[in-house]
Motif scaffolding. Structure first.
Motif, PDB file in Angstrom:
ATOM      1  N   UNK A  96       9.333  90.076  68.737  1.00  0.00           N
ATOM      2  CA  UNK A  96       8.050  90.761  68.620  1.00  0.00           C
ATOM      3  C   UNK A  96       7.192  90.109  67.548  1.00  0.00           C
ATOM      4  N   UNK A  97       5.915  90.474  67.558  1.00  0.00           N
ATOM      5  CA  UNK A  97       4.996  89.807  66.630  1.00  0.00           C
ATOM      6  C   UNK A  97       5.092  90.368  65.219  1.00  0.00           C
ATOM      7  N   UNK A  98       5.851  91.433  65.035  1.00  0.00           N
ATOM      8  CA  UNK A  98       6.053  91.900  63.665  1.00  0.00           C
ATOM      9  C   UNK A  98       7.417  92.550  63.521  1.00  0.00           C
ATOM     10  N   UNK A  99       7.901  92.523  62.297  1.00  0.00           N
ATOM     11  CA  UNK A  99       9.199  93.092  61.974  1.00  0.00           C
ATOM     12  C   UNK A  99       8.972  94.224  60.973  1.00  0.00           C
TER      13      UNK A  99
ATOM     14  N   UNK B 137       5.891  81.010  55.481  1.00  0.00           N
ATOM     15  CA  UNK B 137       5.379  82.108  54.664  1.00  0.00           C
ATOM     16  C   UNK B 137       5.304  83.355  55.540  1.00  0.00           C
ATOM     17  N   UNK B 138       5.971  84.391  55.107  1.00  0.00           N
ATOM     18  CA  UNK B 138       5.963  85.651  55.835  1.00  0.00           C
ATOM     19  C   UNK B 138       5.123  86.659  55.074  1.00  0.00           C
ATOM     20  N   UNK B 139       4.471  87.542  55.817  1.00  0.00           N
ATOM     21  CA  UNK B 139       3.714  88.638  55.205  1.00  0.00           C
ATOM     22  C   UNK B 139       4.507  89.919  55.450  1.00  0.00           C
ATOM     23  N   UNK B 140       5.364  90.305  54.508  1.00  0.00           N
ATOM     24  CA  UNK B 140       6.232  91.458  54.752  1.00  0.00           C
ATOM     25  C   UNK B 140       5.432  92.749  54.916  1.00  0.00           C
ATOM     26  N   UNK B 141       6.038  93.686  55.593  1.00  0.00           N
ATOM     27  CA  UNK B 141       5.420  94.993  55.798  1.00  0.00           C
ATOM     28  C   UNK B 141       5.246  95.680  54.443  1.00  0.00           C
ATOM     29  N   UNK B 142       4.013  96.028  54.079  1.00  0.00           N
ATOM     30  CA  UNK B 142       3.795  96.648  52.767  1.00  0.00           C
ATOM     31  C   UNK B 142       4.560  97.960  52.599  1.00  0.00           C
TER      32      UNK B 142
ATOM     33  N   UNK C  21       7.576  98.517  53.669  1.00  0.00           N
ATOM     34  CA  UNK C  21       9.016  98.305  53.555  1.00  0.00           C
ATOM     35  C   UNK C  21       9.418  98.270  52.081  1.00  0.00           C
ATOM     36  N   UNK C  22      10.672  98.593  51.830  1.00  0.00           N
ATOM     37  CA  UNK C  22      11.165  98.513  50.457  1.00  0.00           C
ATOM     38  C   UNK C  22      11.177  97.063  50.007  1.00  0.00           C
ATOM     39  N   UNK C  23      10.648  96.849  48.813  1.00  0.00           N
ATOM     40  CA  UNK C  23      10.587  95.492  48.273  1.00  0.00           C
ATOM     41  C   UNK C  23      11.975  94.856  48.233  1.00  0.00           C
ATOM     42  N   UNK C  24      12.956  95.656  47.866  1.00  0.00           N
ATOM     43  CA  UNK C  24      14.305  95.117  47.711  1.00  0.00           C
ATOM     44  C   UNK C  24      14.899  94.659  49.041  1.00  0.00           C
TER      45      UNK C  24
ATOM     46  N   UNK D  85      -5.991  89.288  46.225  1.00  0.00           N
ATOM     47  CA  UNK D  85      -6.531  90.245  47.191  1.00  0.00           C
ATOM     48  C   UNK D  85      -5.498  91.280  47.620  1.00  0.00           C
ATOM     49  N   UNK D  86      -4.374  91.347  46.936  1.00  0.00           N
ATOM     50  CA  UNK D  86      -3.373  92.357  47.265  1.00  0.00           C
ATOM     51  C   UNK D  86      -2.276  91.840  48.159  1.00  0.00           C
ATOM     52  N   UNK D  87      -2.426  90.612  48.643  1.00  0.00           N
ATOM     53  CA  UNK D  87      -1.395  90.047  49.497  1.00  0.00           C
ATOM     54  C   UNK D  87      -0.092  89.858  48.726  1.00  0.00           C
ATOM     55  N   UNK D  88       0.987  90.179  49.377  1.00  0.00           N
ATOM     56  CA  UNK D  88       2.301  90.028  48.763  1.00  0.00           C
ATOM     57  C   UNK D  88       3.172  89.301  49.782  1.00  0.00           C
ATOM     58  N   UNK D  89       3.254  88.008  49.624  1.00  0.00           N
ATOM     59  CA  UNK D  89       3.883  87.168  50.644  1.00  0.00           C
ATOM     60  C   UNK D  89       5.255  86.686  50.182  1.00  0.00           C
ATOM     61  N   UNK D  90       6.035  86.324  51.166  1.00  0.00           N
ATOM     62  CA  UNK D  90       7.343  85.742  50.899  1.00  0.00           C
ATOM     63  C   UNK D  90       7.320  84.321  51.437  1.00  0.00           C
ATOM     64  N   UNK D  91       7.383  83.360  50.520  1.00  0.00           N
ATOM     65  CA  UNK D  91       7.371  81.957  50.923  1.00  0.00           C
ATOM     66  C   UNK D  91       8.804  81.433  50.879  1.00  0.00           C
ATOM     67  N   UNK D  92       9.263  80.942  52.008  1.00  0.00           N
ATOM     68  CA  UNK D  92      10.625  80.428  52.089  1.00  0.00           C
ATOM     69  C   UNK D  92      10.579  78.910  52.179  1.00  0.00           C
ATOM     70  N   UNK D  93      11.226  78.271  51.238  1.00  0.00           N
ATOM     71  CA  UNK D  93      11.401  76.820  51.332  1.00  0.00           C
ATOM     72  C   UNK D  93      12.662  76.577  52.143  1.00  0.00           C
TER      73      UNK D  93
END
Lengths: 197, 207
Positions: B39-42, B68-73, B75-78, B125-133
Motif C-alpha cells: 500500500x502507499x502508506x504504512x 527517506x520515509x515520512x513516518x505517520x505522525x 505513530x509512536x516515535x519509538x 516546517x514540522x516534517x519529521x523524517x526517517x532517512x535510512x542509509x
C-alpha cells in the motif's frame, strides 16, 4: 484528526475537476509508436469558484477555511444540472475489493447510474471520490457492479457506505496567496481541494 | 511488459523487513505481489518521501542507496526511531501491473539492501523524517563478522551492560525526548534552517 465541513451555502459558481494523474506518455523516438505509462494512485482535485457572498457567509467560510488548512476539509460535491435520483442506501458488498469495479448492494432496485456521476466511498473516517465510467442499472435484488475511475486506492470493508446522493470530497485545501479576509472572501474567491490518497 | 503494448501500468514498490514486521510500500494506490499487499502508506513508517537514485557499482566500490520515509505522525516515535533498524533488509522492485489493476506478476528486483544507519530529520516546517542509509546486501561478505554494524545493539551482544557505545558522541541518540537541538553558539547561521536537522535526544545533549 476531524476534517472541517465547509458551509453548504452558497453553492459554488463553478467547479473545475482535475484528475491527478501520475502516469505519462513516453513518446516514440524517430517516429516510433508512443506508449502510455500508467501509475497507480490517481485521484481527484477540485477547484471551487465561489460567487459573491454576504458578510455573514464570508465569515463562516473564512472560519471554515482557516481551520480547514490545518485539519483538511469535507466538501459536499455539487454536480450542476444533475439529479442523482433515488439510489437508496448503497453499501459495499464484500471486503478486499480492488481494481476498477466495485460490488455494491442495498441499492434501490432498477436505479440507473450515469457516466460522469461522482460518488464517495467512506472507509473508516476517510472518503474517496470515484466517478462512474459508464451508465448501468441496479439488479432487481439491489446489487450492482459499479464501473469506477480511477481504480480503488484503498480496499473498502464489507458494508462501508457509498455516498451517491450527497457525495463528499475529503482532502487538503491549499493555503492560497490571498488572506482569509472576510472583505476579500465576500467578493467571490476560489480554493482548491486535493485528495490525499 | 511488451514494448508493443500501447498502454502499460507500472509500479515501484519496496519491502522493509523491520523488527516489528514487514513494511510493504508502493508508490501509489495498492498492489499485490507474491501474495502480499503493498500500500502507499504504512501505519508506522508512513510513506516514501524520497528515494535516492539506485547505485550499482563494480571494482572496489560498493552499491549503496538512501531512502527517506515520512513516518505517520500519529505513530509512536519509538516504533520507527529505534536502534534495531540497522541490519534490516530492504528490497525494491519495479513491475507491470496486470489488467486487474492490482496484481503484479512479473517484477524486476532493483535492489537488495541492508539498513546501515538511520538518521532523524526534524525540519523547520514540522516534517519529521526517517532517512535510512543503505548498503548492498552483499556487503555483508566484506567483513568478518557478517551482518554486524558498529552499533550499541551489537556491542551489547558481545559485552552486555558495557555502555561505552551508548555514550559515544558520534552515534545517533534514540531517546525520544522530542526536543530540537539548541542553537550552537559556534554555528554561523544559528537556529534551524530548512536544511539543517536536529539530532535530538541524547545526541543533542552531547554536542
Amino acid at each position: 484528526m476531524v476534517a472541517v465541513t465547509l458551509p453548504d451555502s452558497p453553492g459554488p459558481r463553478n467547479v473545475q475537476w482535475e484528475l491527478v494523474d501520475f502516469g505519462g506518455i513516453v513518446p516514440g523516438a524517430l517516429g516510433g509508436p508512443d506508449q502510455r505509462v500508467n501509475r497507480l494512485g490517481n485521484r481527484w482535485r477540485a477547484t471551487v469558484e465561489m460567487p459573491v457572498l454576504t458578510a455573514k457567509q464570508a465569515r463562516e467560510w473564512s472560519a471554515a477555511l482557516v481551520r480547514g488548512v490545518r485539519l483538511g476539509v469535507l466538501w459536499e460535491i455539487v454536480q450542476p444540472g444533475f439529479s442523482p435520483g433515488v439510489p437508496g442506501r448503497p453499501l459495499v458488498a464484500g471486503a478486499s475489493q480492488t481494481g476498477w469495479e466495485l460490488d455494491a448492494d442495498t441499492f434501490t432496485p432498477g436505479y440507473v447510474w450515469r457516466p460522469g456521476q461522482f460518488i464517495s466511498v467512506l472507509i473508516g473516517t476517510q472518503r474517496y471520490i470515484y466517478q462512474f465510467a459508464e451508465s448501468g442499472r441496479v439488479e432487481t435484488d439491489g446489487t450492482a457492479t459499479l464501473p469506477i475511475e480511477p481504480a480503488l486506492r484503498v480496499s473498502p470493508g464489507d458494508g462501508d457506505t457509498i455516498e451517491v446522493v450527497r457525495p463528499v470530497m475529503q482532502g487538503l485545501v491549499a493555503a492560497p496567496a490571498w488572506a482569509y479576509d472576510v472583505d476579500k472572501l465576500a467578493r467571490g474567491f476560489s480554493f482548491t481541494i486535493t485528495e490525499t490518497r | 511488459m511488451a514494448a508493443t503494448d500501447p498502454v502499460i501500468t507500472l509500479a515501484a514498490f519496496l519491502k522493509l523487513e523491520a523488527p516489528d514486521g514487514d513494511v510493504r510500500l508502493c508508490d501509489g494506490g495498492m498492489l499485490d505481489f507474491d501474495s502480499e499487499r503493498y500500500e502507499s502508506q504504512d501505519a508506522v513508517f508512513g510513506t516514501i518521501a524520497e528515494a535516492a537514485e539506485l547505485e550499482a557499482a563494480f571494482g572496489d566500490a560498493a552499491e549503496d542507496g538512501q531512502l527517506i520515509l515520512a513516518p505517520n505522525p500519529e505513530a509512536d516515535l519509538a516504533d520507527w526511531w529505534r536502534e534495531d533498524l540497522p541490519g534490516c533488509r530492504i528490497r525494491a522492485w519495479m513491475g507491470e501491473v496486470d489488467a486487474d489493476g492490482v496484481t503484479v506478476t512479473n517484477a524486476e528486483q532493483l535492489a537488495d539492501w541492508l539498513v546501515d544507519t538511520g538518521e532523524r530529520l526534524q525540519q523547520e516546517d514540522g516534517g519529521d523524517m526517517l532517512a535510512l542509509e543503505l548498503i548492498g546486501r552483499p556487503e555483508k561478505l566484506f567483513i568478518i563478522n557478517e551482518g554486524n554494524v558498529c552499533s550499541d545493539r551489537f556491542h551489547q551482544t558481545l559485552f552486555s551492560g558495557e555502555l561505552g557505545m551508548s555514550n559515544c558522541t558520534d552515534l545517533q541518540g534514540f531517546v525520544a525526548w522530542g526536543a530540537a537541538s539548541p542553537t550552537r553558539s559556534t554555528s554561523s547561521g544559528g537556529g534551524l534552517g530548512p536544511n539543517k536537522y536536529a539530532a535530538g535526544g541524547l545526541g543533542a545533549l552531547l554536542f
